[in-house]
Design a protein around this motif. Structure first.
Motif, PDB file in Angstrom:
ATOM      1  N   LEU A  35       0.830  -1.200   0.000  1.00 23.92           N
ATOM      2  CA  LEU A  35       0.000   0.000   0.000  1.00 23.92           C
ATOM      3  C   LEU A  35       0.870   1.257   0.000  1.00 23.92           C
ATOM      4  O   LEU A  35       0.659   2.178  -0.799  1.00 23.92           O
ATOM      5  CB  LEU A  35      -0.926   0.001   1.216  1.00 23.92           C
ATOM      6  CG  LEU A  35      -1.754   1.269   1.425  1.00 23.92           C
ATOM      7  CD1 LEU A  35      -2.695   1.490   0.253  1.00 23.92           C
ATOM      8  CD2 LEU A  35      -2.521   1.204   2.735  1.00 23.92           C
ATOM      9  N   MET A  39       1.244   3.778  -3.237  1.00 21.33           N
ATOM     10  CA  MET A  39       0.806   5.161  -3.036  1.00 21.33           C
ATOM     11  C   MET A  39       1.956   6.127  -3.278  1.00 21.33           C
ATOM     12  O   MET A  39       1.787   7.178  -3.905  1.00 21.33           O
ATOM     13  CB  MET A  39       0.262   5.337  -1.618  1.00 21.33           C
ATOM     14  CG  MET A  39      -1.048   4.607  -1.356  1.00 21.33           C
ATOM     15  SD  MET A  39      -2.454   5.303  -2.251  1.00 21.33           S
ATOM     16  CE  MET A  39      -2.724   6.803  -1.333  1.00 21.33           C
ATOM     17  N   ARG A 286      -4.843   6.139  -7.148  1.00 22.77           N
ATOM     18  CA  ARG A 286      -4.898   6.123  -5.678  1.00 22.77           C
ATOM     19  C   ARG A 286      -5.971   5.155  -5.183  1.00 22.77           C
ATOM     20  O   ARG A 286      -5.762   4.415  -4.208  1.00 22.77           O
ATOM     21  CB  ARG A 286      -5.167   7.541  -5.146  1.00 22.77           C
ATOM     22  CG  ARG A 286      -3.983   8.477  -5.258  1.00 22.77           C
ATOM     23  CD  ARG A 286      -4.234   9.751  -4.471  1.00 22.77           C
ATOM     24  NE  ARG A 286      -5.302  10.546  -5.070  1.00 22.77           N
ATOM     25  CZ  ARG A 286      -5.131  11.466  -5.996  1.00 22.77           C
ATOM     26  NH1 ARG A 286      -3.906  11.711  -6.451  1.00 22.77           N
ATOM     27  NH2 ARG A 286      -6.146  12.168  -6.468  1.00 22.77           N
ATOM     28  N   GLY A 287      -7.130   5.170  -5.862  1.00 22.96           N
ATOM     29  CA  GLY A 287      -8.189   4.240  -5.475  1.00 22.96           C
ATOM     30  C   GLY A 287      -7.766   2.793  -5.652  1.00 22.96           C
ATOM     31  O   GLY A 287      -8.042   1.942  -4.793  1.00 22.96           O
ATOM     32  N   TRP A 290      -5.421   1.746  -2.865  1.00 19.22           N
ATOM     33  CA  TRP A 290      -6.134   1.441  -1.622  1.00 19.22           C
ATOM     34  C   TRP A 290      -6.835   0.097  -1.705  1.00 19.22           C
ATOM     35  O   TRP A 290      -6.834  -0.675  -0.742  1.00 19.22           O
ATOM     36  CB  TRP A 290      -7.151   2.539  -1.321  1.00 19.22           C
ATOM     37  CG  TRP A 290      -6.581   3.723  -0.610  1.00 19.22           C
ATOM     38  CD1 TRP A 290      -6.370   4.975  -1.115  1.00 19.22           C
ATOM     39  CD2 TRP A 290      -6.122   3.763   0.747  1.00 19.22           C
ATOM     40  NE1 TRP A 290      -5.819   5.794  -0.164  1.00 19.22           N
ATOM     41  CE2 TRP A 290      -5.669   5.077   1.004  1.00 19.22           C
ATOM     42  CE3 TRP A 290      -6.074   2.829   1.775  1.00 19.22           C
ATOM     43  CZ2 TRP A 290      -5.151   5.464   2.234  1.00 19.22           C
ATOM     44  CZ3 TRP A 290      -5.558   3.218   3.002  1.00 19.22           C
ATOM     45  CH2 TRP A 290      -5.107   4.519   3.224  1.00 19.22           C
ATOM     46  N   PHE A 294      -5.754  -2.808   0.662  1.00 17.60           N
ATOM     47  CA  PHE A 294      -6.770  -3.215   1.644  1.00 17.60           C
ATOM     48  C   PHE A 294      -7.031  -4.709   1.579  1.00 17.60           C
ATOM     49  O   PHE A 294      -7.053  -5.396   2.622  1.00 17.60           O
ATOM     50  CB  PHE A 294      -8.063  -2.435   1.398  1.00 17.60           C
ATOM     51  CG  PHE A 294      -9.180  -2.809   2.320  1.00 17.60           C
ATOM     52  CD1 PHE A 294      -9.190  -2.367   3.634  1.00 17.60           C
ATOM     53  CD2 PHE A 294     -10.222  -3.605   1.876  1.00 17.60           C
ATOM     54  CE1 PHE A 294     -10.225  -2.726   4.490  1.00 17.60           C
ATOM     55  CE2 PHE A 294     -11.263  -3.956   2.720  1.00 17.60           C
ATOM     56  CZ  PHE A 294     -11.257  -3.513   4.037  1.00 17.60           C
ATOM     57  N   THR A 383      -2.198   9.522   4.977  1.00 18.14           N
ATOM     58  CA  THR A 383      -2.293   8.170   4.426  1.00 18.14           C
ATOM     59  C   THR A 383      -1.743   7.143   5.407  1.00 18.14           C
ATOM     60  O   THR A 383      -2.331   6.075   5.613  1.00 18.14           O
ATOM     61  CB  THR A 383      -1.528   8.085   3.097  1.00 18.14           C
ATOM     62  OG1 THR A 383      -2.085   9.012   2.165  1.00 18.14           O
ATOM     63  CG2 THR A 383      -1.595   6.683   2.516  1.00 18.14           C
ATOM     64  N   ALA A 387      -3.951   4.259   7.204  1.00 15.92           N
ATOM     65  CA  ALA A 387      -3.561   2.860   7.019  1.00 15.92           C
ATOM     66  C   ALA A 387      -3.344   2.167   8.362  1.00 15.92           C
ATOM     67  O   ALA A 387      -3.775   1.026   8.561  1.00 15.92           O
ATOM     68  CB  ALA A 387      -2.291   2.784   6.175  1.00 15.92           C
TER      69      ALA A 387
END
Length: 418
Positions: A35, A39, A286-287, A290, A294, A383, A387
């Protein structure tokens, strides 16, 4: 939480099978690491691409003429035409959405370069005819002297504003350039300014090889008549560039006997549309980061939850003894959840630390290097905090199911377990 016996028990439980504990924790570590890296890399790519727009108004547009693709009023298709000086005033009077409007010409046409001479030195550079307002549409860093001004336009002055690379090629280091003369296609121009680019990499190199002359002087000395090669313009605040462009094309079509619906008569570059496209692209990146991070993290947390179930089963008799000696369901639940939360947090923190360290190492390695597409990778503190918050929440959930399983065992049944 600060009971030494609890932490001693956590240590003994997790260290009893170190390989199993490590492999379980690695899933969480990898989820957080991926992640952070994705990012950070996405931000580096975003910084590199958006650097091209640095200082430039995103409500700008550039328009030029091409070839007609439709016959109109007896005129054939495939006809070429040029914008003229009269179009500038017509647009200012008829298009209220316009803020800045700057006609431009380039010596030799688009992509053309010209031999520029000073004494025994010469070089191939791009030469433009511009209005003073152009520096507001394409900002430059004036490091010495000035840009083209209104008086230059009104008096057709033979002055030039040169880029930093032009100066380096035609002048000695530290040599005075302001007030000196350069020769362009046999015509002498006095240097009144030197500029640098706000951009970086190859874009900056190309920018600083340009020479800007007063638009009126350019037309006169290079026999361009009243021809305008293209227009640079901006829309007023709150008005979409596309709306302004449509009205500009409609006015120009009427003045040059062109079908207003002809899609190929005019070419244009909408900075606002490109900027929004880039923003949407990086929002998607970015989506995606995530989502990937995730679900990778969830996979690791599920692994921890499964291992905690195995540990609960292995400690069934121990749990029965503790319950028989008066341990409450909360004592058992809190112990199991604390073990899961501790394992998840340590693994996640290591993933965050290694991820941030990797991004920072890349950033330091890139310092001082020219890159058009990747600059200053970074991860925002928000961020990291989000997280880690997700990590703590997931760690709590990872211990909840095994904890409920532990307290659901009757003490008598637990004592009989082998």
């Amino acid at each position: 939480m600060f009971d030494k016996d609890k932490w001693d028990e956590i240590y003994h439980v997790l260290s009893a099978n170190p390989i199993r504990t490590f492999l379980t924790a690695f899933g969480v570590f990898w989820g957080l690491f991926m992640l952070i890296v994705v990012m950070g890399a996405g931000k580096g790519l975003e910084n590199g691409v958006t650097a091209e727009y640095q200082g430039r108004p995103t409500n700008s547009s550039f328009m030029w003429t091409m070839y007609t693709s439709k016959p109109y009023k007896g005129l054939p298709r495939g006809r070429s035409f040029n914008m003229r000086n009269g179009d500038v005033e017509a647009l200012r009077q008829n298009v209220d959405e316009l803020d800045l409007l700057c006609p431009r010409n380039q010596l030799g046409g688009f992509g053309g370069s010209n031999n520029v001479i000073r004494g025994l030195r010469s070089g191939e550079f791009d030469v433009y005819g511009d209005y003073p307002e152009y520096i507001e549409i394409e900002p430059s860093d004036i490091i010495e002297g000035r840009f083209v001004n209104k008086t230059d336009i009104e008096e057709d002055r033979k002055v030039a504003v040169i880029g930093k690379r032009v100066y380096m090629d035609l002048f000695d280091p530290g040599e005075k350039a302001i007030g000196e003369y350069i020769q362009i296609n046999g015509v002498y121009f006095m240097v009144v300014g030197i500029f640098d680019s706000f951009r970086s990499g190859e874009d900056a190199y190309e920018d600083t090889q340009n020479i800007h002359l007063p638009f009126t002087t350019f037309q006169r000395v290079f026999n361009y008549g009243d021809v305008v090669s293209w227009m640079a313009m901006t829309s007023k605040e709150g008005i979409p560039v596309s709306v302004m462009e449509d009205k500009v094309k409609h006015v120009l079509a009427g003045r040059h006997q062109v079908d207003p619906t002809d899609p190929r008569a005019f070419g244009s570059y909408d900075m606002e549309r490109e900027f929004l496209r880039m923003n949407n692209l990086f929002t998607g990146i970015r989506g995606l980061a995530w989502i990937v991070g995730f679900f990778t993290l969830i996979a690791g947390v599920v692994g921890i939850s499964n291992i905690m179930l195995v540990l609960v089963k292995e400690r069934t008799k121990e749990i029965g003894v503790r319950r028989a000696m008066g341990a409450t369901p909360w004592n058992i639940t809190s112990q199991i959840m604390l073990e899961a939360l501790f394992l998840t947090s340590v693994a996640g923190f290591c993933g965050l630390f290694v991820g941030v360290w990797s991004i920072e190492s890349v950033r330091l390695a890139l310092e001082g290097q020219q890159s058009d597409s990747f600059q200053n990778p970074e991860v925002q503190m928000s961020t990291i905090l989000i997280a880690f918050g997700i990590l703590v929440f997931c760690g709590t959930l990872a211990g909840l199911i095994p904890a409920r399983r532990a307290v659901s065992i009757k003490p008598i049944d637990a004592l009989r377990s082998e």
